[in-house]
Motif scaffolding. Structure first.
Motif, PDB file in Angstrom:
ATOM      1  N   GLY A 170       0.810  -1.211   0.000  1.00 19.83           N
ATOM      2  CA  GLY A 170       0.000   0.000   0.000  1.00 19.83           C
ATOM      3  C   GLY A 170       0.844   1.262   0.000  1.00 19.83           C
ATOM      4  O   GLY A 170       2.027   1.256  -0.337  1.00 19.83           O
ATOM      5  N   ASP A 171       0.214   2.355   0.433  1.00 23.13           N
ATOM      6  CA  ASP A 171       0.838   3.673   0.324  1.00 23.13           C
ATOM      7  C   ASP A 171       1.530   4.136   1.597  1.00 23.13           C
ATOM      8  O   ASP A 171       2.188   5.180   1.586  1.00 23.13           O
ATOM      9  CB  ASP A 171      -0.221   4.719  -0.051  1.00 23.13           C
ATOM     10  N   ASP A 172       1.371   3.407   2.709  1.00 18.71           N
ATOM     11  CA  ASP A 172       1.856   3.934   3.984  1.00 18.71           C
ATOM     12  C   ASP A 172       2.814   2.990   4.696  1.00 18.71           C
ATOM     13  O   ASP A 172       2.985   3.069   5.907  1.00 18.71           O
ATOM     14  CB  ASP A 172       0.669   4.254   4.906  1.00 18.71           C
ATOM     15  N   ASN A 192       9.224   0.446  -2.204  1.00 18.01           N
ATOM     16  CA  ASN A 192       7.964   0.992  -1.716  1.00 18.01           C
ATOM     17  C   ASN A 192       7.916   1.151  -0.196  1.00 18.01           C
ATOM     18  O   ASN A 192       6.898   0.894   0.442  1.00 18.01           O
ATOM     19  CB  ASN A 192       6.788   0.121  -2.176  1.00 18.01           C
ATOM     20  N   GLY A 437       4.788   4.725  -2.176  1.00 17.57           N
ATOM     21  CA  GLY A 437       3.372   4.984  -2.395  1.00 17.57           C
ATOM     22  C   GLY A 437       3.018   5.372  -3.806  1.00 17.57           C
ATOM     23  O   GLY A 437       1.854   5.689  -4.082  1.00 17.57           O
ATOM     24  N   ARG A 438       3.979   5.325  -4.728  1.00 15.87           N
ATOM     25  CA  ARG A 438       3.726   5.742  -6.108  1.00 15.87           C
ATOM     26  C   ARG A 438       3.666   4.555  -7.074  1.00 15.87           C
ATOM     27  O   ARG A 438       3.432   4.754  -8.262  1.00 15.87           O
ATOM     28  CB  ARG A 438       4.814   6.721  -6.577  1.00 15.87           C
ATOM     29  N   ARG A 440       2.037   1.366  -8.761  1.00 11.44           N
ATOM     30  CA  ARG A 440       0.687   0.850  -8.980  1.00 11.44           C
ATOM     31  C   ARG A 440       0.766  -0.388  -9.875  1.00 11.44           C
ATOM     32  O   ARG A 440       1.604  -0.494 -10.743  1.00 11.44           O
ATOM     33  CB  ARG A 440      -0.201   1.902  -9.664  1.00 11.44           C
TER      34      ARG A 440
END
Length: 440
Positions: A170-172, A192, A437-438, A440
C-alpha cells in the motif's frame, strides 16, 4: 533528558497475515498461502528489468521473486520483521511484505541506556571548559555511552539475507528508527518503503573534531556493504519527524543524531537505485567510504542512480570514491534558505558520469557549486539543465572556482539504461512518480 521520543507504531494490519512464532518459524493457514499467490501486479514478484542500470549486469537482480508460499512473510512489527529476515529458508528466496510502519525504537532511547549512564553527567564531565579540546573523551560515562550505543545497534540493525525482496504494502508502509544492513550478500530488492532516518540516541562528543569539536553519530537508514546485485526502488528516505533543525545544541554544536540515508561501501557492486526520494538530510548518499579502501573498492562500486528526487539535501547526492557511477535523469531541488554545500562530490579515483539531470536552484546559488572536487579524478557532466536551461557544469565550476579545476571525461560510456527522458521533463515526471506509495 533525551531529545528523542519514539512514536507509537501506526495501526494497520492485513486481513490475512503470515504470522511468526516466537522462534521465528513461519506458520500459515491455507487461506494465507492462497493469498501469497502472485497477481498480475504483485510488486513482490517483480524483478529488475533487463538493462536497468548496473544491477541488471550478468544474471540481473530478482531478489525473492521466486519465493515459495511458505517463504512469504507479512509483518506488522519490527520484531516480526527481524524474525522473518532470520527465518531459515535453506537459502531459498524469501519475500517480506511490510504492512504499516514498523518502529525499531518503540521503547525510546531509555530502553537502550546502560545502568549508570547519565546524559547530564556526560555533559558535565566532557564540557570543553572542564575536559578541554585536545584529548578524545574517556572515562566511566564515555564507557557507559558506548555500552548504550551497542545495545541500540543490536536492536535497530536488521541484516538482510541474499535472495530477498522487501516490499511495502500500500501507500503507507515504512520503517522508523531502523537500519537495513545489506552486507556480503547477493540479489536483494527493497521497494515501496518510507524510511525515516534512525536517530542515534548516544552520539559521541569528539573535542578534537575540527576547531570547536563535534557530535558524531552512527546508523544509516540503509547500508549496502560488500553486496552485489541490489535494486533499491521507489523508496522515500527522509529525516521525517526529526529534521536537523529540530535537534538541540550542546557545547555550542548541533547534537547530531543522523548519519547518512544510504551508504554503498566496501566493495559493493552492481547496484541500481531508481525512482527514490532523498529528502531533507545533510550527508545523504555516499558511494565508497574511504580513500584507503582500494583493496576492496577498486574496480567495484558500480552504481546507477536514475529518476531519483533529491529535495532539500545539503551534500553527497552522491559523493563518490573509486566507482563507475552513472547518475542520469535525477532531479535535484535546492530550496531557498536551506543549507547547501554541493551535489556531486568527486572523490578519490572516482569515475562519475552525470548526464541529463535537472536542477532547481534558488537565486544566489550558483550552478558552479553543483560539483565539488575532493580529489583529482576525471568526471563527465553533459546534457544537464539548471532552472530549465542547459548548463555545462564543469565549465561553470572551473570558471568560478579556479582552485578546484575539474578534468572532463570520466573515460567510460554507460550502456545499461532502460529509459532516458528529456531533462526538461524531469521536474514534473520525477516529482510525480518517485518515492514510496507511487507504485501501482
Amino acid at each position: 533528558m533525551r531529545p528523542y521520543r519514539s512514536a507509537p507504531v501506526l495501526a494497520g494490519c492485513a486481513a490475512l497475515v503470515l504470522a511468526l512464532t516466537g522462534t521465528g518459524t513461519a506458520h500459515a493457514t491455507a487461506a494465507t498461502h492462497a493469498a501469497a499467490v502472485p497477481g498480475p501486479r504483485d510488486l513482490a514478484r517483480q524483478t529488475l528489468p533487463a538493462g536497468d542500470g548496473w544491477a541488471s549486469e550478468g544474471a540481473g537482480t530478482t531478489g525473492g521473486a521466486a519465493a515459495a508460499p511458505e517463504h512469504v512473510y507479512t509483518v506488522t512489527t519490527w520484531a516480526r520483521f527481524k524474525a522473518a529476515l532470520a527465518a531459515d529458508t535453506g537459502g531459498a528466496p524469501r519475500i517480506i511484505r511490510v504492512v504499516g510502519t514498523l518502529n525499531a525504537t518503540e521503547g525510546g532511547c531509555a530502553s537502550f541506556e546502560a545502568d549508570g549512564y547519565d546524559f547530564e553527567r556526560y555533559l558535565a564531565d566532557y564540557d570543553p571548559a572542564v575536559w578541554g579540546r585536545d584529548t578524545p573523551v574517556s572515562g566511566p560515562q564515555e564507557e557507559l555511552r558506548a555500552a548504550s550505543a551497542k545495545k541500540q545497534a543490536a536492536s535497530i540493525k536488521a541484516a538482510v539475507p541474499a535472495r530477498t525482496t522487501i516490499v511495502g504494502v500500500g501507500d503507507d508502509a515504512g520503517i522508523t528508527g531502523g537500519s537495513l544492513q545489506i552486507q556480503h550478500v547477493d540479489d536483494v530488492i527493497v521497494r515501496n518503503l518510507t524510511l525515516e532516518s534512525p536517530l542515534d540516541c548516544f552520539p559521541q562528543w569528539d573535542p578534537t573534531d575540527g576547531a570547536t569539536g563535534a557530535w558524531n553519530s552512527e546508523y544509516d537508514a540503509m547500508v549496502v556493504y560488500g553486496s552485489t546485485h541490489v535494486w533499491i526502488d521507489h523508496n522515500t528516505f527522509t529525516d521525517g519527524r526529526y529534521p536537523d533543525s529540530s535537534l538541540p545544541h550542546y557545547y555550542g554544536e548541533v547534537y547530531q543524531q543522523h548519519d547518512g540515508e544510504l551508504d554503498i561501501v566496501r566493495g559493493a557492486n552492481h547496484i541500481t537505485a531508481s525512482w527514490n526520494v532523498f529528502a531533507d538530510h545533510d550527508k545523504t548518499l555516499m558511494i565508497g567510504n574511504s580513500d584507503s579502501a582500494a583493496a576492496t573498492d577498486a574496480g567495484k562500486l558500480k552504481v546507477t542512480l536514475h529518476h531519483n528526487l533529491f529535495s532539500g539535501v545539503v551534500e553527497r547526492a552522491p559523493r563518490v570514491r573509486f566507482g563507475q557511477v552513472d547518475a542520469y535523469n535525477n532531479h535535484h531541488v535546492v530550496r531557498k534558505g536551506q543549507p547547501y554545500a554541493y551535489t556531486f562530490g568527486i572523490g578519490h579515483e572516482s569515475r562519475l558520469h552525470a548526464e541529463k539531470n535537472s536542477f532547481s536552484l534558488p537565486a544566489g546559488v550558483s550552478a558552479a557549486r553543483i560539483l565539488k572536487k575532493w580529489k583529482e579524478a576525471p568526471v563527465t557532466a553533459v546534457g544537464n539543465y539548471v532552472n530549465g536551461r542547459p548548463v555545462d557544469l564543469i565549465a561553470v565550476h572551473n570558471a568560478e572556482i579556479p582552485g578546484e579545476t575539474l578534468t572532463p571525461g570520466a573515460g567510460w560510456t554507460p550502456t545499461l539504461r532502460a529509459r532516458v527522458d528529456d531533462p526538461r521533463a524531469l521536474p514534473g515526471l520525477v516529482t510525480a512518480r518517485a518515492g514510496a506509495g507511487r507504485l501501482r
